[in-house]
Design an enzyme around this catalytic site. Structure first.
Site, short mmCIF file in Angstrom:
data_model
loop_
_atom_site.label_atom_id
_atom_site.label_comp_id
_atom_site.label_asym_id
_atom_site.label_seq_id
_atom_site.Cartn_x
_atom_site.Cartn_y
_atom_site.Cartn_z
NE ARG A 231 -9.08 -11.63 2.39
CZ ARG A 231 -9.63 -10.78 1.53
NH1 ARG A 231 -8.93 -10.35 0.48
NH2 ARG A 231 -10.87 -10.34 1.69
CG HIS B 60 -1.85 -1.12 1.36
ND1 HIS B 60 -1.74 -2.07 2.33
CD2 HIS B 60 -2.94 -1.46 0.63
CE1 HIS B 60 -2.72 -2.95 2.21
NE2 HIS B 60 -3.46 -2.61 1.18
CB VAL C 199 5.34 -4.51 -2.77
CG1 VAL C 199 6.43 -4.54 -1.71
CG2 VAL C 199 5.30 -3.16 -3.48
#
Ligand code: AMP
Length: 290
Positions: free
Chosen positions: A191, A41, A180
Site C-alpha cells: 500500500r 515478501h 522488513v
C-alpha cells in the site's frame, strides 16, 4: 529431484500436486500473499526456502477480507512481475487462483477466531479477519503445507492464524518473520505505492512513534499511558497523518495492558491521506522477573 516450475489455478489442481509431493516425502512450505511483492515478501520466501524442500507462493487478492469501501478494485496486481521476483528466491510452485475458483457460488462457510479478531484492526475493519482466516484455511487445504511463513508486520493476523491452526488441529508449523523496513524506518507495504512523495515522507511517523516508545522502555518506563502518549506524539504532530488506533496489548491474547510487566506489543494503524498503514513493535519480549 527438481520440480518444474508451474502455476496452479484451481484448489483441486493445487491439492493434487501437493498430495503427490507429500507422497514423495517432500517437506512443503507455503507463503500466502496478495501479490505486489516487495522485499518483505521476499524475506518470507527466503525463510521458506531455508526450511523446506518445496516452496509454494500463493498470490490471491482475497475479496472476502476487503470491506465495501476498501481498496479491492485498485489493489496493485502484477502477476508476471511478482513471479519474476519470486523466482529469484527459488520458489517451486505458484498458486494463483481467480476469485471464482476459490469461492464457488453459494459459499457461506467462514472461520472466525472469535476474540482475537475483535480489537485493533478488527474493530476498524469488520469482517476482515473472518475473510483472512477463511482464505488461509482454504489455502492450507489446497497446498497441504508442513509449514507456513507469515510476516510480523501483520501482527494481529499472525496471532489469529496461530490460534486457528492450534484450535482446528491443522498440524502446520507457523513461522513469523520480522518486519522488513526501508532505511528511514517505514515498514515495506504494497500500500506504500498509493502514497505521494509528501505522504511517503509523512509515513515515517509510525515507526518514529514506536521508536520513541521503545527508547522510553529502555530507560525504564513501564506505564502504558505514558508509552502510548510518546508513540502518538509524532503522529499527532504530522498534518498528513490521522490515527486509527495506537494500543499496547498482550503479545498472544491481544488484551489491553496498563503496565509493561508481561510481554507486550505496541500496534498501530494510521491513515496517511486516505491510505491506511499499520506497524507494530514488541516492547517487552520477556516477562519482568519479580
Ligand atoms: P500481503 O501480500 O500484504 O497480504 O502480505 C503477505 C505476507 O507478507 C504477510 O504475511 C505479511 O505479513 C507479509 N509482509 C508484508 N509486508 C511485510 C514486511 N514489511 N516485512 C515482513 N513481512 C511482510
Amino acid at each position: 529431484m527438481n520440480i518444474p516450475f508451474e502455476i496452479l489455478r484451481t484448489p483441486a489442481a493445487m491439492r493434487a500436486r501437493a498430495e503427490y509431493l507429500r507422497r514423495d516425502g517432500r517437506r512443503i512450505a507455503v507463503v500466502p500473499t496478495m501479490g505486489a511483492l516487495h522485499e518483505g515478501h521476499l524475506a518470507l520466501l527466503r525463510e521458506a526456502r531455508a526450511r523446506a524442500d518445496v516452496v509454494i507462493l500463493t498470490i490471491f487478492v482475497n475479496p472476502t477480507q476487503f470491506g465495501p469501501n476498501e481498496d479491492l478494485a485498485k489493489y496493485p496486481r502484477d502477476e508476471d512481475g511478482d513471479l519474476a521476483k519470486a523466482r529469484t528466491c527459488g520458489i517451486d510452485l505458484a498458486f494463483c487462483p481467480e476469485a471464482a475458483a476459490m469461492y464457488p457460488a453459494g459459499a457461506q462457510t467462514f472461520v472466525e477466531v472469535r476474540e482475537l479478531q475483535k480489537p485493533m484492526c478488527g474493530a476498524s475493519r469488520p469482517g476482515h479477519f473472518a475473510g483472512v482466516a477463511t482464505v488461509v484455511a482454504k489455502l492450507f487445504h489446497a497446498t497441504l503445507p508442513h509449514l507456513a511463513v507469515f510476516g510480523e508486520k501483520d501482527y494481529q493476523q499472525l496471532a489469529i492464524i496461530r490460534r486457528m491452526v492450534r484450535d482446528l488441529d491443522f498440524g502446520i508449523e507457523i513461522v513469523g518473520v520480522p518486519i522488513v523496513r526501508e532505511a528511514d524506518g517505514v515498514a515495506l507495504s504494497s500500500r506504500n505505492a498509493y502514497l505521494s512523495p509528501e505522504q511517503r515522507a509523512a509515513a515515517r511517523v509510525l515507526s518514529a512513534g514506536l521508536e520513541a516508545a521503545a527508547r522510553a522502555v529502555a530507560s525504564g518506563e513501564c506505564d502504558a499511558a505514558q508509552l502510548l502518549a510518546l508513540a502518538r506524539a509524532p503522529i499527532e504532530a504530522e498534518p498528513l497523518a490521522r490515527i486509527d488506533y495506537v494500543e499496547l496489548r498482550d503479545v498472544d491474547e491481544l488484551t489491553p495492558i496498563d503496565r509493561l510487566e508481561r510481554r507486550a506489543v505496541m500496534a498501530m494503524a494510521v491513515f496517511v491521506g486516505t491510505t491506511r498503514l499499520i506497524d507494530n513493535r514488541v516492547l517487552l519480549s520477556q516477562p519482568v522477573a519479580r
